[in-house]
Scaffold this active site. Structure first.
Site: not given
Ligand code: NAI
Length: 489
Positions: A350, A239-240, A409, A85, A413, A57, A230, A80, A235, A205, A143, A401, A244
């Site tokens: 993501h 960050d997550n 984070s 983003s 990196q 991003h 990550n 990006s 991180k 990331e 990322d 963020h 968020c």
């Molecule tokens: P995580 O693995 O810690 O959490 C995801 C959760 O979703 C898990 O607990 C899993 O059991 C649950 N899950 C999976 N399938 C499901 C379903 N069908 N119904 C309900 N729950 C379900 O992963 P994290 O770190 O929380 O990341 C989640 C997503 O967010 C990833 O795609 C990551 O890349 C992205 N992300 C986005 C950010 C942003 O700024 N927008 C920042 C950090 C991560």
């Protein structure tokens, strides 16, 4: 091309550069980890000779990361990792560079603007992977894994002898990947094998990118070593979670201006991102309902006092539905059809496949409210409000963020990039690892603790010092690491 620099951004005007540079200057104050890296490694230039391609991003915070990598000696090109983003003034300021201007840019070639098409997006990614003389990068900051995926798919199709036609997939995004690869293969049939051979490693990331890397490693297909940034504690547990917690509500407010207090909000997924989203919605006084597939996360959510149930059960009362799973088809068409009138729907995971947007397009009519905010009306007359076309809403509808958490984070990196560079040069790495095999590796805990340490001063934190006797008693070194690798925080 301007002043010998080739790039593509939305607006390289003096005003845009000035705005970007001012925000970068302020962000630097909030990014103590990155500034400490500049002080600590600026002189030894550990990234000298490295060509770093970044797909992450293109925000103000990322600008501070990019300029840190440059200060440590790297030649850098950037895109990006999402079509919505980019902060256009950040991209402009990075192109101009700290010592350049809009007319005489002296910075980094950036190929990114807010609101790219999918065709633009993959064109940009390919441009950023092409350094002078057509060389590929020696290192990648990824990322979500798109740059890594493009290279791996490119090699796979080169070895197979041809790239499948875009008609072979229903996935609109992958059609663009195939078109890009076909174009490149026509020009240079062994392009991606050369790129992969020159690449000494990638630091990834986000959770979604790590899943893809782990799969490549498991299948024996990973073409260069990877560092899992990550899962450094500094991180994903910051960050997550806290990132968020800040930016979910920011995106929701900037897009909709809706009152969240008293509303019913469903959060799908209670991982690190989900936990942060739940906290921010609850903080606004929403009644939050969680859906989970993992019994541990479901129990955690329940014991935090959230109702945990299925999407189908919770939908009739929901005003806001947010996906955070990193999984696909979470909100399906039938869910959207069953939602209350004017339910707000967004994704912070993501990729945009958490919500069935392609099916929605066929079943409802779109009315654009403003960029990255649409009303979709079904035949029966009821409508739902979709944020950022189902793409990550915190970066689509707001600016992602804030700097301080991104500093943690991006310090990971930077350390990861230095580590890969030192190892590739046959020097001692910071971690002591050699990255001799194409595997996915975590940075050791002592470096994770270092990243945290670099962020304490800014918050006025006073750390208690362990005595030698106490260190002996709990069986750790006085200067860390303080926890075993399996500790969960
Ligand atoms: P995580 O693995 O810690 O959490 C995801 C959760 O979703 C898990 O607990 C899993 O059991 C649950 N899950 C999976 N399938 C499901 C379903 N069908 N119904 C309900 N729950 C379900 O992963 P994290 O770190 O929380 O990341 C989640 C997503 O967010 C990833 O795609 C990551 O890349 C992205 N992300 C986005 C950010 C942003 O700024 N927008 C920042 C950090 C991560």
């Amino acid at each position: 091309t301007r002043g010998g620099l080739t790039f593509k951004v939305a607006d390289l005007s003096e005003e845009s550069v000035r705005y970007g540079r001012t925000e970068i200057r302020l962000a630097e104050e909030e990014m103590p980890g990155l500034m400490a890296c500049r002080r600590e490694y600026g002189e030894s230039q550990p990234l000298k000779g490295q060509r770093i391609m970044g797909s992450l991003h293109m925000t103000i915070q990322t600008a501070v990361l990019i300029e840190t990598l440059v200060e440590l000696g790297a030649e850098v090109r950037w895109v990006s990792c999402n079509i919505f983003s980019t902060q256009d003034h950040a991209a402009a300021a990075v192109v101009a560079g700290p010592s350049g201007t809009a007319d005489k840019p002296k910075g980094v070639p950036v190929y990114a603007w807010k609101g790219e098409s999918l065709a633009d997006y993959w064109w940009c990614t390919e441009q950023a992977l092409r350094f002078e003389n057509g060389d590929g990068p020696t290192l990648i900051v990824d990322d979500g894994g798109d740059a890594t995926m493009l290279i791996h798919k490119g090699v796979e199709f080169e070895l197979a002898g041809s790239v499948p036609g875009p008609e072979t997939t229903d996935n609109v995004e992958f059609k663009e990947v195939l078109k890009t690869l076909a174009r490149v293969q026509q020009e240079t049939p062994d392009r991606w094998q050369k790129v992969a051979a020159a690449c000494k490693g990638v630091s990834e990331e986000t959770t979604t990118g790590i899943k893809a890397l782990n799969k490549l490693e498991k299948d024996g297909k990973l073409l260069f070593p990877a560092i899992n940034v990550n899962d450094s504690c500094t991180k994903s547990k910051f960050d997550n979670l806290y990132g968020c917690r800040h930016s979910l509500i920011d995106g929701l407010f900037r897009a909709t201006d809706v009152m969240v207090s008293g509303k019913v909000a469903i959060v799908c997924g209670y991982g690190d991102v989900g936990k942060g989203c739940c906290q921010s919605l609850r903080g606004q006084g929403a009644r939050v309902i969680v859906t989970e597939i993992d019994p541990i996360c479901a129990l955690q959510a329940a014991m935090e006092g959230y109702e945990v149930t299925t999407l189908e059960d919770a939908l009739p009362e929901a005003d806001i539905v947010i996906t955070t799973t990193g999984n696909y088809d979470i909100i399906r068409l039938e869910h959207m059809q069953a939602m209350k009138d004017k339910t707000i729907v967004g994704n912070i995971g993501h990729f945009d496949n958490e919500i069935q947007m392609a099916k929605l397009e066929k079943a409802a009519t779109r009315t654009n409210i403003k960029p990255q905010y649409d009303e979709w009306t079904f035949e029966d007359g009821h409508s739902i409000l979709i944020l950022a076309e189902g793409r990550l809403l915190n970066l689509g509808c707001a600016t992602g963020h804030p700097s301080f958490v991104m500093s943690a984070s991006f310090t990971n990196q930077t350390i990861a990039q230095i580590d890969l560079a030192l190892a590739a040069n046959g020097q001692d790495s910071l971690s002591g690892l050699t990255y001799a095999e194409n595997k996915v590796t975590l940075l050791p805990k002592i470096l994770d603790e270092k990243v945290a340490r670099l962020h304490l001063g800014k918050l006025g934190v006073k750390l208690t010092e362990l005595s030698e006797d106490q260190a002996d008693y709990i069986a750790v070194e006085k200067d860390g690491p303080y926890k075993p690798s399996h500790y969960r925080y």
